[in-house]
Scaffold this active site. Sequence first.
Site, PDB file in Angstrom:
ATOM      1  N   THR A  40      46.458 118.373  -2.384  1.00 52.51           N
ATOM      2  CA  THR A  40      47.714 116.892  -2.269  1.00 52.51           C
ATOM      3  C   THR A  40      47.503 116.263  -0.305  1.00 52.51           C
ATOM      4  O   THR A  40      47.449 116.863   0.149  1.00 52.51           O
ATOM      5  CB  THR A  40      48.958 117.023  -2.672  1.00 52.51           C
ATOM      6  OG1 THR A  40      49.512 118.172  -2.168  1.00 52.51           O
ATOM      7  CG2 THR A  40      49.112 117.796  -4.462  1.00 52.51           C
ATOM      8  N   ASP A  41      47.880 115.145  -0.431  1.00 48.90           N
ATOM      9  CA  ASP A  41      48.241 114.290   0.531  1.00 48.90           C
ATOM     10  C   ASP A  41      49.355 114.465   1.071  1.00 48.90           C
ATOM     11  O   ASP A  41      50.695 114.998   0.080  1.00 48.90           O
ATOM     12  CB  ASP A  41      47.458 113.114   0.055  1.00 48.90           C
ATOM     13  CG  ASP A  41      48.877 111.703  -0.921  1.00 48.90           C
ATOM     14  OD1 ASP A  41      50.068 111.748  -0.853  1.00 48.90           O
ATOM     15  OD2 ASP A  41      48.330 110.638  -1.002  1.00 48.90           O
ATOM     16  N   ALA A  42      50.616 113.453   2.365  1.00 51.51           N
ATOM     17  CA  ALA A  42      51.352 114.013   2.560  1.00 51.51           C
ATOM     18  C   ALA A  42      52.691 113.237   1.810  1.00 51.51           C
ATOM     19  O   ALA A  42      53.758 113.519   1.804  1.00 51.51           O
ATOM     20  CB  ALA A  42      51.453 113.289   4.436  1.00 51.51           C
ATOM     21  N   VAL A  78      50.781 113.338  -3.553  1.00 48.46           N
ATOM     22  CA  VAL A  78      50.518 113.424  -4.547  1.00 48.46           C
ATOM     23  C   VAL A  78      48.700 113.846  -4.736  1.00 48.46           C
ATOM     24  O   VAL A  78      48.252 114.223  -3.422  1.00 48.46           O
ATOM     25  CB  VAL A  78      50.596 111.456  -5.472  1.00 48.46           C
ATOM     26  CG1 VAL A  78      52.113 111.396  -5.521  1.00 48.46           C
ATOM     27  CG2 VAL A  78      49.965 111.037  -3.849  1.00 48.46           C
TER      28      VAL A  78
END
EC number: 3.1.2.28
Length: 148
Positions: free
Chosen positions: A14-16, A19
């Site tokens: 995931t990203d920040a 997601v």
Amino acid sequence: MPFTYNRTVRFQDTDAAGVVYFANILGICHEAYEESLEASSINLKKFFTNLSVAFPIVHASVDFLRPMFVGDKLLISLIPQKIGVDNFEITYEITVAEVVVAKAITRHVCIDVSSRSKQELPDEIMQWLETNRRDAEGAERRKLREIM
């Protein structure tokens, strides 16, 4: 039926925003591709370290339909199909709880490693393509019968 691969989304995917990071979905699709090859009795070590033939991806695309979050249980369905004598394409459908969340495509070309020139697909890949084509067609026929 199409080849399916189960995968849980991990924090590292995931990203920040929490997601799945857009580029990581292609890595997850590639995992499904590897599992499909292995399920067809293709030796992955030999396949990916072959000094004479390789199958680089020459095109990739992803459509994101809904976000994927840590802990989501993904079901990746893939259908490879021969495009020409030296290339094939894999379509992926990623679902969470029977909802399609993404679709992807990778296009691969067969090359001679030393000359980097295109060459015909080897027999083991032709067999993998044929087996998966028959399985996918059978699944489509079953779906049509269920609708009727």
